[in-house]
Motif scaffolding. Structure first.
Motif, PDB file in Angstrom:
ATOM      1  N   ASN A 178      12.435  12.397   8.038  1.00 45.74           N
ATOM      2  CA  ASN A 178      11.677  11.695   7.005  1.00 45.74           C
ATOM      3  C   ASN A 178      11.560  12.601   5.782  1.00 45.74           C
ATOM      4  OD1 ASN A 178      10.030   9.698   5.810  1.00 45.74           O
ATOM      5  ND2 ASN A 178       8.188  10.810   6.420  1.00 45.74           N
ATOM      6  N   MET A 179      11.490  11.989   4.605  1.00 38.75           N
ATOM      7  CA  MET A 179      11.297  12.766   3.388  1.00 38.75           C
ATOM      8  C   MET A 179      10.462  11.951   2.410  1.00 38.75           C
ATOM      9  SD  MET A 179      14.112  14.520   0.829  1.00 38.75           S
ATOM     10  CE  MET A 179      14.563  12.956   0.064  1.00 38.75           C
ATOM     11  N   THR A 180       9.455  12.576   1.844  1.00 35.90           N
ATOM     12  CA  THR A 180       8.597  11.904   0.872  1.00 35.90           C
ATOM     13  C   THR A 180       8.531  12.738  -0.400  1.00 35.90           C
ATOM     14  OG1 THR A 180       6.615  12.982   1.776  1.00 35.90           O
ATOM     15  CG2 THR A 180       7.186  10.810   2.650  1.00 35.90           C
ATOM     16  N   LEU A 181       8.462  12.046  -1.528  1.00 37.93           N
ATOM     17  CA  LEU A 181       8.342  12.715  -2.824  1.00 37.93           C
ATOM     18  C   LEU A 181       7.107  12.205  -3.535  1.00 37.93           C
ATOM     19  CD1 LEU A 181      11.108  13.449  -5.420  1.00 37.93           C
ATOM     20  CD2 LEU A 181       9.046  12.249  -6.151  1.00 37.93           C
ATOM     21  N   SER A 182       6.310  13.114  -4.024  1.00 39.95           N
ATOM     22  CA  SER A 182       5.148  12.769  -4.834  1.00 39.95           C
ATOM     23  C   SER A 182       5.057  13.785  -5.959  1.00 39.95           C
ATOM     24  CB  SER A 182       3.872  12.767  -3.979  1.00 39.95           C
ATOM     25  OG  SER A 182       3.679  14.027  -3.360  1.00 39.95           O
ATOM     26  N   THR A 183       4.067  13.642  -6.798  1.00 41.50           N
ATOM     27  CA  THR A 183       3.923  14.562  -7.908  1.00 41.50           C
ATOM     28  C   THR A 183       3.870  15.997  -7.411  1.00 41.50           C
ATOM     29  OG1 THR A 183       2.747  12.921  -9.235  1.00 41.50           O
ATOM     30  CG2 THR A 183       2.456  15.225  -9.850  1.00 41.50           C
ATOM     31  N   SER A 184       4.800  16.818  -7.872  1.00 42.24           N
ATOM     32  CA  SER A 184       4.853  18.262  -7.618  1.00 42.24           C
ATOM     33  C   SER A 184       5.380  18.672  -6.253  1.00 42.24           C
ATOM     34  CB  SER A 184       3.467  18.926  -7.814  1.00 42.24           C
ATOM     35  OG  SER A 184       3.070  18.841  -9.154  1.00 42.24           O
ATOM     36  N   VAL A 185       5.468  17.775  -5.283  1.00 40.92           N
ATOM     37  CA  VAL A 185       5.845  18.234  -3.945  1.00 40.92           C
ATOM     38  C   VAL A 185       6.756  17.236  -3.230  1.00 40.92           C
ATOM     39  CG1 VAL A 185       3.803  17.236  -2.821  1.00 40.92           C
ATOM     40  CG2 VAL A 185       4.961  19.187  -1.779  1.00 40.92           C
ATOM     41  N   VAL A 186       7.751  17.790  -2.525  1.00 42.94           N
ATOM     42  CA  VAL A 186       8.624  17.021  -1.640  1.00 42.94           C
ATOM     43  C   VAL A 186       8.430  17.570  -0.235  1.00 42.94           C
ATOM     44  CG1 VAL A 186      11.006  16.509  -1.015  1.00 42.94           C
ATOM     45  CG2 VAL A 186      10.335  16.547  -3.423  1.00 42.94           C
ATOM     46  N   VAL A 187       8.252  16.688   0.731  1.00 40.58           N
ATOM     47  CA  VAL A 187       8.038  17.099   2.119  1.00 40.58           C
ATOM     48  C   VAL A 187       9.110  16.468   2.993  1.00 40.58           C
ATOM     49  CG1 VAL A 187       6.467  17.104   4.095  1.00 40.58           C
ATOM     50  CG2 VAL A 187       5.546  17.304   1.760  1.00 40.58           C
ATOM     51  N   GLY A 188       9.837  17.310   3.722  1.00 37.53           N
ATOM     52  CA  GLY A 188      10.842  16.824   4.657  1.00 37.53           C
ATOM     53  C   GLY A 188      10.446  17.174   6.082  1.00 37.53           C
ATOM     54  N   LEU A 189      10.593  16.228   6.984  1.00 35.34           N
ATOM     55  CA  LEU A 189      10.334  16.452   8.406  1.00 35.34           C
ATOM     56  C   LEU A 189      11.693  16.640   9.070  1.00 35.34           C
ATOM     57  CD1 LEU A 189       7.768  16.528  10.175  1.00 35.34           C
ATOM     58  CD2 LEU A 189       8.280  14.174  10.845  1.00 35.34           C
ATOM     59  N   VAL A 190      11.982  17.867   9.510  1.00 39.28           N
ATOM     60  CA  VAL A 190      13.328  18.232   9.965  1.00 39.28           C
ATOM     61  C   VAL A 190      13.301  18.607  11.444  1.00 39.28           C
ATOM     62  CG1 VAL A 190      15.351  19.658   9.495  1.00 39.28           C
ATOM     63  CG2 VAL A 190      13.754  19.130   7.640  1.00 39.28           C
ATOM     64  N   GLN A 191      14.186  17.996  12.217  1.00 38.41           N
ATOM     65  CA  GLN A 191      14.283  18.310  13.638  1.00 38.41           C
ATOM     66  C   GLN A 191      15.150  19.540  13.842  1.00 38.41           C
ATOM     67  OE1 GLN A 191      12.820  16.578  16.497  1.00 38.41           O
ATOM     68  NE2 GLN A 191      13.369  18.655  17.122  1.00 38.41           N
ATOM     69  N   GLY A 192      14.554  20.577  14.413  1.00 38.92           N
ATOM     70  CA  GLY A 192      15.281  21.801  14.729  1.00 38.92           C
ATOM     71  C   GLY A 192      15.534  21.897  16.216  1.00 38.92           C
ATOM     72  N   SER A 193      15.441  23.112  16.751  1.00 41.06           N
ATOM     73  CA  SER A 193      15.725  23.324  18.174  1.00 41.06           C
ATOM     74  C   SER A 193      14.490  23.154  19.049  1.00 41.06           C
ATOM     75  CB  SER A 193      16.301  24.735  18.372  1.00 41.06           C
ATOM     76  OG  SER A 193      15.410  25.695  17.843  1.00 41.06           O
ATOM     77  N   ARG A 194      13.324  23.027  18.440  1.00 39.41           N
ATOM     78  CA  ARG A 194      12.103  22.804  19.214  1.00 39.41           C
ATOM     79  C   ARG A 194      11.756  21.323  19.235  1.00 39.41           C
ATOM     80  NH1 ARG A 194       8.086  27.787  17.409  1.00 39.41           N
ATOM     81  NH2 ARG A 194       9.450  29.473  18.137  1.00 39.41           N
ATOM     82  N   GLN A 195      10.923  20.950  20.181  1.00 37.78           N
ATOM     83  CA  GLN A 195      10.557  19.548  20.325  1.00 37.78           C
ATOM     84  C   GLN A 195       9.826  19.018  19.095  1.00 37.78           C
ATOM     85  OE1 GLN A 195      11.359  17.356  22.676  1.00 37.78           O
ATOM     86  NE2 GLN A 195      12.571  18.911  23.763  1.00 37.78           N
ATOM     87  N   GLU A 196       8.952  19.822  18.544  1.00 37.84           N
ATOM     88  CA  GLU A 196       8.187  19.385  17.370  1.00 37.84           C
ATOM     89  C   GLU A 196       8.989  19.653  16.098  1.00 37.84           C
ATOM     90  OE1 GLU A 196       3.854  20.152  15.215  1.00 37.84           O
ATOM     91  OE2 GLU A 196       4.379  21.158  17.092  1.00 37.84           O
ATOM     92  N   PRO A 197       9.214  18.635  15.267  1.00 34.37           N
ATOM     93  CA  PRO A 197       9.977  18.835  14.031  1.00 34.37           C
ATOM     94  C   PRO A 197       9.272  19.814  13.093  1.00 34.37           C
ATOM     95  CG  PRO A 197       9.751  16.495  14.558  1.00 34.37           C
ATOM     96  CD  PRO A 197       8.814  17.237  15.460  1.00 34.37           C
ATOM     97  N   TYR A 198      10.056  20.463  12.268  1.00 35.76           N
ATOM     98  CA  TYR A 198       9.516  21.386  11.276  1.00 35.76           C
ATOM     99  C   TYR A 198       9.204  20.626   9.989  1.00 35.76           C
ATOM    100  CZ  TYR A 198      11.687  24.772  14.429  1.00 35.76           C
ATOM    101  OH  TYR A 198      12.074  25.490  15.530  1.00 35.76           O
TER     102      TYR A 198
END
Length: 267
Positions: free
Chosen positions: A64-84
């Motif tokens: 998932n990725m969201t963009l708002s004023t001043s900040v972009v947040v991406g939810l990235v699946q790595g090697s752990r169960q909980e995404p970064y």
């Protein structure tokens, strides 16, 4: 080697339904503005991390990725169960700075026309530069990046993947760049329409918006005088604007006898 690093070495957990980059090879960015953004990132010396991030973006590791004023947040699946969670921050322009930007854009017909048509002018950066502002960051100090992964180096591959997908979102909608800097599309366009509606049109703007070739048929005709009374344009003779003449012919006022002739002249 600590256990967490052994865990990381296994590689990312593959996911379905993630956001995948449209580009499968080569350059991801397609438009000049998204290419400009990637060029700026690559100039910071990210190198191999950007390449690993590109692989993440193409394999759909960003959930998932969201963009708002001043900040972009991406939810990235790595090697752990909980995404970064990868965050990319940039300083938004102030309300006063945006007011200067909007006046400058509205004052130039070509910029305003392109933006109102949903296009990004190729030299838009120059408008910001003339006001002492930068549309894109020029140094890493202008970006704030952090990720919840155990990699202490910034940017990590999760941040890089988010950057690439951010560039593709700029391809789809260039107004995302301006929204990141603090001005949403609808708000900017409303401001441009309002400013364009109250500004006096200059000869330069007239030549851009109405080329001579479009007016060859009426080039030698006299322009309508400014401030023409409503009565004249509606067909009512101008003599109605005068005091009644104290003359009659066979009991009929002279103004009434002249009225048909004036109307004929108007037609």
């Amino acid at each position: 080697m600590p256990e967490q690093w052994k865990f990381e070495a296994r590689g990312p957990i593959r996911v379905t339904g993630g956001i995948k980059a449209r580009s499968k090879r080569g350059t991801i960015a397609q438009t000049w503005w998204s290419q400009r953004f990637i060029e700026v990132l690559e100039s910071f010396g990210m190198g191999g991390r950007l390449q690993r991030g590109k692989n993440y973006a193409r394999s759909g590791q960003v959930l998932n990725m969201t963009l708002s004023t001043s900040v972009v947040v991406g939810l990235v699946q790595g090697s752990r169960q909980e995404p970064y969670r990868a965050r990319i921050g940039i300083k938004a322009f102030s309300s006063q700075q945006w007011a200067h930007i909007e006046r400058e854009l509205a004052g130039q017909a070509l910029y305003a026309a392109k933006l109102l048509a949903g296009e990004m002018p190729t030299d838009l950066e120059e408008v910001f530069a003339e006001l002492g502002l930068e549309l894109f960051p020029s140094t890493m100090r202008e970006l704030t990046m952090d990720c919840t992964c155990p990699d202490w180096e910034i940017p990590c591959k999760h941040l890089a993947a988010t950057c690439y997908l951010l560039a593709e979102s700029f391809d789809e909608d260039p107004f995302q760049i301006l929204a990141w800097r603090g001005r949403r599309r609808e708000e900017l366009l409303d401001r441009l329409r309002a400013l364009r509606g109250t500004q006096q049109v200059t000869p330069e703007e007239t030549s851009e918006e109405a080329p001579l070739s479009d007016h060859l048929h009426d080039f030698w005709t006299s322009p309508s005088p400014a401030g023409t009374p409503e009565s004249a344009t509606s067909g009512t003779p101008a003599l109605d604007e005068l005091e009644p003449l104290p003359l009659k012919v066979n009991g009929t006022a002279v103004t009434d006898l002249l009225r048909p002739a004036y109307r004929a002249f108007t037609r």
